[in-house]
Design a protein around this motif. Sequence first.
Motif, PDB file in Angstrom:
ATOM      1  N   TRP A   9       0.832  -1.213   0.000  1.00 27.03           N
ATOM      2  CA  TRP A   9       0.000   0.000   0.000  1.00 27.03           C
ATOM      3  C   TRP A   9       0.861   1.254   0.000  1.00 27.03           C
ATOM      4  CZ3 TRP A   9      -0.077   3.332   4.334  1.00 27.03           C
ATOM      5  CH2 TRP A   9      -0.952   4.409   4.219  1.00 27.03           C
ATOM      6  N   LEU A  10       1.899   1.281   0.833  1.00 28.09           N
ATOM      7  CA  LEU A  10       2.748   2.463   0.944  1.00 28.09           C
ATOM      8  C   LEU A  10       3.552   2.714  -0.328  1.00 28.09           C
ATOM      9  CD1 LEU A  10       3.930   4.739   2.716  1.00 28.09           C
ATOM     10  CD2 LEU A  10       5.668   3.090   3.470  1.00 28.09           C
ATOM     11  N   LEU A  11       4.217   1.669  -0.842  1.00 22.71           N
ATOM     12  CA  LEU A  11       5.112   1.853  -1.992  1.00 22.71           C
ATOM     13  C   LEU A  11       4.345   2.116  -3.280  1.00 22.71           C
ATOM     14  CD1 LEU A  11       8.242   1.806  -1.977  1.00 22.71           C
ATOM     15  CD2 LEU A  11       7.210   0.845   0.073  1.00 22.71           C
ATOM     16  N   ARG A  12       3.126   1.589  -3.394  1.00 27.87           N
ATOM     17  CA  ARG A  12       2.335   1.891  -4.593  1.00 27.87           C
ATOM     18  C   ARG A  12       1.763   3.301  -4.545  1.00 27.87           C
ATOM     19  NH1 ARG A  12      -1.854  -2.593  -6.433  1.00 27.87           N
ATOM     20  NH2 ARG A  12      -2.718  -2.194  -4.355  1.00 27.87           N
ATOM     21  N   SER A  13       1.725   3.883  -3.361  1.00 29.57           N
ATOM     22  CA  SER A  13       1.153   5.225  -3.215  1.00 29.57           C
ATOM     23  C   SER A  13       2.168   6.322  -3.513  1.00 29.57           C
ATOM     24  CB  SER A  13       0.609   5.410  -1.797  1.00 29.57           C
ATOM     25  OG  SER A  13      -0.356   4.419  -1.480  1.00 29.57           O
ATOM     26  N   ILE A  14       3.445   6.037  -3.372  1.00 33.23           N
ATOM     27  CA  ILE A  14       4.493   7.052  -3.541  1.00 33.23           C
ATOM     28  C   ILE A  14       4.950   7.077  -4.992  1.00 33.23           C
ATOM     29  CG2 ILE A  14       6.781   7.794  -2.811  1.00 33.23           C
ATOM     30  CD1 ILE A  14       6.356   6.314  -0.203  1.00 33.23           C
ATOM     31  N   PRO A  15       4.887   8.235  -5.670  1.00 33.17           N
ATOM     32  CA  PRO A  15       5.428   8.326  -7.031  1.00 33.17           C
ATOM     33  C   PRO A  15       6.915   7.965  -7.055  1.00 33.17           C
ATOM     34  CG  PRO A  15       4.102  10.247  -6.510  1.00 33.17           C
ATOM     35  CD  PRO A  15       4.278   9.494  -5.233  1.00 33.17           C
ATOM     36  N   VAL A  16       7.361   7.367  -8.149  1.00 33.84           N
ATOM     37  CA  VAL A  16       8.741   6.908  -8.247  1.00 33.84           C
ATOM     38  C   VAL A  16       9.714   8.061  -8.056  1.00 33.84           C
ATOM     39  CG1 VAL A  16      10.449   5.780  -9.731  1.00 33.84           C
ATOM     40  CG2 VAL A  16       8.070   5.045  -9.787  1.00 33.84           C
ATOM     41  N   ILE A  17       9.427   9.173  -8.672  1.00 32.02           N
ATOM     42  CA  ILE A  17      10.364  10.304  -8.612  1.00 32.02           C
ATOM     43  C   ILE A  17      10.484  10.838  -7.180  1.00 32.02           C
ATOM     44  CG2 ILE A  17       8.696  12.151  -9.115  1.00 32.02           C
ATOM     45  CD1 ILE A  17      10.844  13.292 -11.045  1.00 32.02           C
ATOM     46  N   VAL A  18       9.363  10.819  -6.427  1.00 25.73           N
ATOM     47  CA  VAL A  18       9.395  11.245  -5.025  1.00 25.73           C
ATOM     48  C   VAL A  18      10.200  10.247  -4.196  1.00 25.73           C
ATOM     49  CG1 VAL A  18       7.987  11.702  -2.979  1.00 25.73           C
ATOM     50  CG2 VAL A  18       7.192  12.453  -5.238  1.00 25.73           C
ATOM     51  N   LEU A  19      10.001   8.964  -4.445  1.00 30.28           N
ATOM     52  CA  LEU A  19      10.744   7.933  -3.721  1.00 30.28           C
ATOM     53  C   LEU A  19      12.245   8.066  -3.964  1.00 30.28           C
ATOM     54  CD1 LEU A  19      10.721   5.339  -2.002  1.00 30.28           C
ATOM     55  CD2 LEU A  19      10.381   4.039  -4.119  1.00 30.28           C
ATOM     56  N   LEU A  20      12.623   8.327  -5.210  1.00 28.85           N
ATOM     57  CA  LEU A  20      14.042   8.489  -5.530  1.00 28.85           C
ATOM     58  C   LEU A  20      14.645   9.672  -4.787  1.00 28.85           C
ATOM     59  CD1 LEU A  20      13.912   7.837  -9.392  1.00 28.85           C
ATOM     60  CD2 LEU A  20      14.915   6.347  -7.655  1.00 28.85           C
ATOM     61  N   ASN A  28       9.907   0.124  -5.629  1.00 24.45           N
ATOM     62  CA  ASN A  28       8.703   0.420  -6.395  1.00 24.45           C
ATOM     63  C   ASN A  28       8.259  -0.791  -7.206  1.00 24.45           C
ATOM     64  OD1 ASN A  28       6.810   2.586  -7.673  1.00 24.45           O
ATOM     65  ND2 ASN A  28       7.772   1.591  -9.428  1.00 24.45           N
ATOM     66  N   GLN A  29       9.224  -1.444  -7.862  1.00 21.52           N
ATOM     67  CA  GLN A  29       8.898  -2.597  -8.693  1.00 21.52           C
ATOM     68  C   GLN A  29       8.331  -3.746  -7.862  1.00 21.52           C
ATOM     69  OE1 GLN A  29       8.914  -2.813 -11.853  1.00 21.52           O
ATOM     70  NE2 GLN A  29       8.846  -4.996 -12.333  1.00 21.52           N
ATOM     71  N   SER A  30       8.913  -3.986  -6.702  1.00 24.05           N
ATOM     72  CA  SER A  30       8.482  -5.119  -5.881  1.00 24.05           C
ATOM     73  C   SER A  30       7.034  -4.970  -5.427  1.00 24.05           C
ATOM     74  CB  SER A  30       9.401  -5.266  -4.667  1.00 24.05           C
ATOM     75  OG  SER A  30       9.295  -4.131  -3.815  1.00 24.05           O
ATOM     76  N   ALA A  31       6.612  -3.738  -5.125  1.00 24.19           N
ATOM     77  CA  ALA A  31       5.238  -3.521  -4.655  1.00 24.19           C
ATOM     78  C   ALA A  31       4.227  -3.870  -5.742  1.00 24.19           C
ATOM     79  CB  ALA A  31       5.066  -2.070  -4.220  1.00 24.19           C
ATOM     80  N   PHE A  32       4.500  -3.449  -6.967  1.00 19.68           N
ATOM     81  CA  PHE A  32       3.578  -3.748  -8.063  1.00 19.68           C
ATOM     82  C   PHE A  32       3.677  -5.218  -8.472  1.00 19.68           C
ATOM     83  CE2 PHE A  32       3.886   0.830  -8.332  1.00 19.68           C
ATOM     84  CZ  PHE A  32       2.590   1.209  -8.646  1.00 19.68           C
TER      85      PHE A  32
END
Length: 591
Positions: A119-130, A176-180
């Motif tokens: 839930w958390l990792l799918r909610s965060i945009p990739v660019i924000v996570l980076l 990010n990839q693992s969450a999806f």
Amino acid sequence: MALTTDFAGIEPASRTAEPKQDYSRYRIVPARHPERLAGTIFAAVVIIAVLYSTFTNPRWGWGVFAEWFFAEPVLVGLGRTLLLTALAAISGSILGTALALARVSKSPLLSGLSWGYIWLLRSIPVIVLLLILNNLGYLYETIEIGIPFTDTVFIDYPTVQLLTPFAAAFLGLTLNQSAFFAEIVRGGILSVDHGQLEAAAALGLPRRRQAFRIVLPQAMRSILPTGFNELIGLAKSTSMVYVLALPELFYTVQVIYRRNLEVIPLLMVATVWYLIIMTVLSVAQHYIERYFSRGAVRNPTPLPFQAFFERFRRPLPVLDSAADKVRNLGFHDATALRAGGAVRIHGISKSFGSLKVLDDVELNLPAGSVTAILGPSGSGKSTLLRSINHLERVDEGFISVDGDFVGYSRKGDTLYELKEKEILKRRADIGMVFQSFNLFPHLTVLENLIEAPIEVRGVDREEAVQLAQELLARVGLSDKINAYPRQLSGGQQQRVAIARALALRPKVLLFDEPTSALDPELVGEVLDVIKELARTGTTLVIVTHEIGFAREVADTVVFMENGRILEAGPPARIFTQAEHPRTREFLAKVL
């Protein structure tokens, strides 16, 4: 009645056959599809117009494109893009699979933790996570590994030095990839028929083997299309790491066109390289999907180099002359393969919610006996059968085979519930043949038969293969040893299922309506095999609607209704002098 009267007087001689006509002179005119033709013309016009516009417009700068396409900076950036994609895909897939297995775990805390992560990792945009990972040093100046809540520290390293831009990019893309990917794998697992898990559990296969040998290979057919779509998205998502000033392909192209102001040609360089990457991945997807479609189609297309690799495959051992004789003997001389076990059912009850499906069932089945269980649909017959090998856990009462309680270990007057691992080991002594066969569709007939003996009994492969060959010969399917279940008829599949259950040499063999899923003409071949097994001394418990078969084969006939045993006794008495009125009423309808 009028029609019968009108045609009754027609003489047979007056019904003359029509003369045979010659159709060779007819000319066949194919159907015309003007809409299809119009669509084809429109598509051709669009393609030609796009190609003409692209290659004749000098502003595309194809000369600049050719100059930079194989330039060293571009190739270095491309290599970094490919490396990031490969590392993040591998690590993300492994972590995602682990998360998916955790999501379907029976542990509420583990399942909840996995759900929260996804839930958390799918909610965060990739660019924000980076960007968060790149600035993690602001939150934690050092990364320490030691004993929690003490001053003991084994490793103490500055976060900024450890989390380089490449490491931050790799970690961000992986998370990010693992969450999806976890949800893709979970969807694939849920798409596998539950009967496959039951069949694997009935064979006593360990949970890890069930997951990685039985469930995941079948789930791959659902996982791969969406999984490769995510992988292609990952390859394109590497362009987002430009925010970390990491010189991958897109960042490198940006740097170059900011210097020479040739924006479009340099963007086309990146575009064409991405097209090449996606094309390679799409081709790989095609062949990997074909590999995992084994057993899903009757006539699969051979894979590239398949014939070459077949040369290195170990040949099957040749049956010796003594074993070869079993082809026409069936199971008449097969008593050495198994020893029957006595089954004792001590007052078991089972409920599904408010519905009580078994109500204080008491039954004793001697070793080597053949018991047929009859009754209307919903009477609890299949649930009783599944309780004997602990596929269904009873709410009250106990079941024992040769004095060993199913699902429990006994010390004095105390019963200790066994862990799943021990239950699986003991379940190997109670074979089960399912109504819908439940063969593993991605495995050949031979692989279906040798899987459990090798993994559960610890038999070496050569011995397991020889036993499988002998069993297939006894059920008349020696020529199908390398076939997939889908390439067999229903009767052949059920005979393979019987051979698979026998490969473990069980004490008790359970049959859950083994002929109800078969065409009438295929019922006989399965019943013949069971009749032969009935003479071998194996304890058989058969849920069936074949009354004539039960009368001929069974030692004991049990009639059930509403979760209770209303009557049990020898076939001669049950079928001719039943005591319970409900038994007589039921038999009057089916005899």
